[in-house]
Design a protein around this motif. Structure first.
Motif, mmCIF file in Angstrom:
data_model
loop_
_atom_site.group_PDB
_atom_site.id
_atom_site.type_symbol
_atom_site.label_atom_id
_atom_site.label_comp_id
_atom_site.label_asym_id
_atom_site.label_seq_id
_atom_site.Cartn_x
_atom_site.Cartn_y
_atom_site.Cartn_z
ATOM 1 N N LYS A 199 0.824 -1.209 0.000
ATOM 2 C CA LYS A 199 0.000 0.000 0.000
ATOM 3 C C LYS A 199 0.855 1.255 0.000
ATOM 4 C CE LYS A 199 -3.396 2.418 2.892
ATOM 5 N NZ LYS A 199 -4.143 2.387 4.166
ATOM 6 N N HIS A 227 -10.042 -3.877 -5.415
ATOM 7 C CA HIS A 227 -8.779 -4.251 -4.765
ATOM 8 C C HIS A 227 -7.898 -4.985 -5.785
ATOM 9 C CE1 HIS A 227 -10.144 -3.088 -0.785
ATOM 10 N NE2 HIS A 227 -11.287 -3.719 -1.020
ATOM 11 N N ASP A 228 -6.653 -4.547 -5.920
ATOM 12 C CA ASP A 228 -5.785 -5.167 -6.925
ATOM 13 C C ASP A 228 -4.843 -6.222 -6.356
ATOM 14 O OD1 ASP A 228 -4.153 -3.430 -5.553
ATOM 15 O OD2 ASP A 228 -3.712 -2.125 -7.254
ATOM 16 N N ALA A 240 -13.001 -8.647 -4.094
ATOM 17 C CA ALA A 240 -11.912 -7.748 -4.493
ATOM 18 C C ALA A 240 -12.163 -7.160 -5.874
ATOM 19 C CB ALA A 240 -10.585 -8.504 -4.464
ATOM 20 N N VAL A 244 -6.375 -1.243 6.163
ATOM 21 C CA VAL A 244 -6.617 -2.148 5.031
ATOM 22 C C VAL A 244 -7.809 -3.032 5.400
ATOM 23 C CG1 VAL A 244 -5.733 -4.154 3.760
ATOM 24 C CG2 VAL A 244 -4.254 -2.176 4.163
ATOM 25 N N ARG A 248 -0.604 0.113 -4.057
ATOM 26 C CA ARG A 248 -1.614 -0.916 -4.280
ATOM 27 C C ARG A 248 -2.794 -0.755 -3.322
ATOM 28 N NH1 ARG A 248 -1.144 -4.903 -8.433
ATOM 29 N NH2 ARG A 248 1.030 -5.026 -9.063
ATOM 30 N N HIS A 249 -3.881 -1.479 -3.633
ATOM 31 C CA HIS A 249 -5.085 -1.447 -2.798
ATOM 32 C C HIS A 249 -5.399 -2.878 -2.343
ATOM 33 C CE1 HIS A 249 -5.722 2.697 -4.034
ATOM 34 N NE2 HIS A 249 -5.493 2.310 -5.275
ATOM 35 N N PRO A 250 -4.710 -3.337 -1.302
ATOM 36 C CA PRO A 250 -4.841 -4.746 -0.893
ATOM 37 C C PRO A 250 -6.109 -5.053 -0.104
ATOM 38 C CG PRO A 250 -3.290 -3.608 0.539
ATOM 39 C CD PRO A 250 -3.710 -2.616 -0.512
ATOM 40 N N LEU A 251 -6.478 -6.330 -0.131
ATOM 41 C CA LEU A 251 -7.553 -6.871 0.686
ATOM 42 C C LEU A 251 -6.991 -8.072 1.442
ATOM 43 C CD1 LEU A 251 -10.615 -7.068 1.466
ATOM 44 C CD2 LEU A 251 -10.837 -8.672 -0.468
#
Length: 446
Positions: free
Chosen positions: A124, A183-184, A178, A156, A129-132
């Protein structure tokens, strides 16, 4: 980390001190001691023997230049071989999917859940990035709550399903979630066991087949030494994972896992955990680790850590203050906070060449600045802005308020004045060697 191994290797190299050339006799003695040092560090016997055989072959085949001493040449050869032993090149994680899926594997207590959060935080902050995070451990009590706490710390989101005990269905649903919410990266925290068992391996294989992850990371506690290597081999036989994560490398580890695991499973170490904080994780660089093992420090990593905390605007303001000699205690506090954000203080200091050994027996931790901070926080805004107004009665009040004594307050004020004078000279490009030589050693507390 590796303190004992570093000391033993230094002793080994001293055997060549004063020798005019490398011979089979003096090399044999040196390598015998190096092999013992590796075995004491819990390195696999076959790996230690192969390592010293490779070093011997290269050492005896070298022509020693007149400008290079035999001991120096041996250090270089050992460094090169250590680098190769740990993988040679830095291995990056592959994130090509949409979303990219990372599957965590390992025994219970290895640090999977904490590392999942650290990796999400790193991706992040550093990669945009856009994590899950996905709570796939449905067995361990409080595992889901732990991941939720981690997620809150780094801001997150965490995907969970109350009542669902099927980790395969949870993982598949999380990936669908996601895609829906943009979320990528999906990081799946799986269940561990106290020991390897058939049910555990079957379950994680099912998750792998269902979600087809871009990366499978095997998380292992570096403190467990050769047990970690053996566990890694069994997991790799089942999962064919992509890389290894060594956690707790900041503890009292002998280093055997870091030095052995690459040779046994033929998979790279990709990350190392170096503390409890969410930013205490580093990409594993074999060359830099070899430098640290040999007591050479790691200046590149130190600069990278400093750059992460670097604020260009604040730096310009600081430069102006230094030039005008208006650097004050508020500025000093900001600098302390930046240093603390760089990570474990002892780990940071060990990256400076020669400092690791010098600081070995010092109790250096995040509380090292607490007395300084307490004294500064006990000052009024006027006193922090202009230390010159601090007279005898003010010093007594500051000492009482900070739980210290007048001598410690005086010591800090004196050192601050000397530091400000030196920093001003540096900012103006002056030679400060004579000035530093005249400065007294710091007090016992700061």
């Amino acid at each position: 980390m590796f303190d004992n191994l570093t000391d033993r290797l230094e002793q080994s190299f001293k055997m060549l001190k004063g020798q005019g050339m490398i011979t089979e006799i003096n090399v044999a003695e040196t390598l015998k001691d190096i092999r013992r040092a590796l075995l004491d560090a819990d390195v696999n016997f076959k790996i230690a023997k192969q390592f010293t055989d490779d070093v011997k072959e290269k050492a005896l085949g070298q022509q020693v230049l007149t400008a290079v001493k035999p001991g120096q040449l041996m250090v270089k050869i050992v460094k090169d071989e250590l680098t190769q032993l740990m993988g040679g090149e830095t291995a990056e994680i592959e994130l090509t999917g949409s979303p990219s899926v990372i599957l965590m594997a390992g025994l219970q207590g290895s640090g999977k859940t904490t590392f999942s959060g650290k990796l999400a935080n790193m991706l992040k902050r550093k990669k945009g990035r856009h994590p899950l995070l996905v709570a796939g451990d449905v067995y361990r009590p409080a595992a889901i709550d732990q991941l939720k706490v981690v997620g809150e710390q780094i801001d997150v989101p965490v995907y969970t399903e109350d009542g669902n005990k099927d980790p395969v269905k949870i993982a598949k649903a999380a990936i669908k979630e996601a895609k829906t919410k943009g979320h990528d990266v999906v990081i799946i925290d799986t269940a561990g066991r106290l020991a390897i068992d058939e049910q555990m391996m079957k379950e994680i294989s099912s998750i792998k087949n269902a979600v087809e992850p871009d990366e499978i990371l095997f998380v292992v506690d570096a403190m467990t030494g050769q047990d970690a290597v053996n566990t890694a081999k069994e997991f790799n036989d089942t999962l064919d994972f992509d890389g290894v994560v060594l956690t707790k490398l900041d503890g009292d580890t002998r280093g055997g896992a870091a030095l052995s695991i690459r040779s046994v499973v033929e998979k790279p170490i990709k990350f190392v955990g170096t503390g409890e904080k969410m930013d205490a994780v580093d990409v594993f660089h074999p060359t830099r680790m070899a430098d640290r093992i040999l007591g050479m420090g790691d200046v590149v990593s130190l600069v990278e850590k400093a750059q992460e905390q670097f604020d260009e605007g604040e730096a310009r303001k600081l430069q102006k203050k230094l030039a005008k000699n208006t650097f004050n205690f508020d500025d000093f506090l900001k600098q302390i906070n930046q240093i603390k954000k760089m990570g474990d203080l002892k780990d940071v200091v060990s990256m400076i060449p020669g400092m690791g050994k010098a600081m070995k027996n010092m109790d250096l931790d995040d509380d090292a600045f607490k007395h300084i901070e307490a004294i500064i926080h006990s000052m009024t805004p006027e006193e922090r802005e202009n230390p010159a107004v601090i007279n005898g009665s003010r010093r007594k009040r500051i000492a009482n308020g900070s739980g210290t004594n007048i001598q410690e307050v005086n010591r800090l004020l004196k050192q601050f004045a000397e530091t400000r004078k030196m920093m001003k000279a540096v900012s103006q490009g002056k030679n400060v060697q004579r000035m530093m030589g005249g400065m007294k050693q710091p007090g016992r507390r700061f």
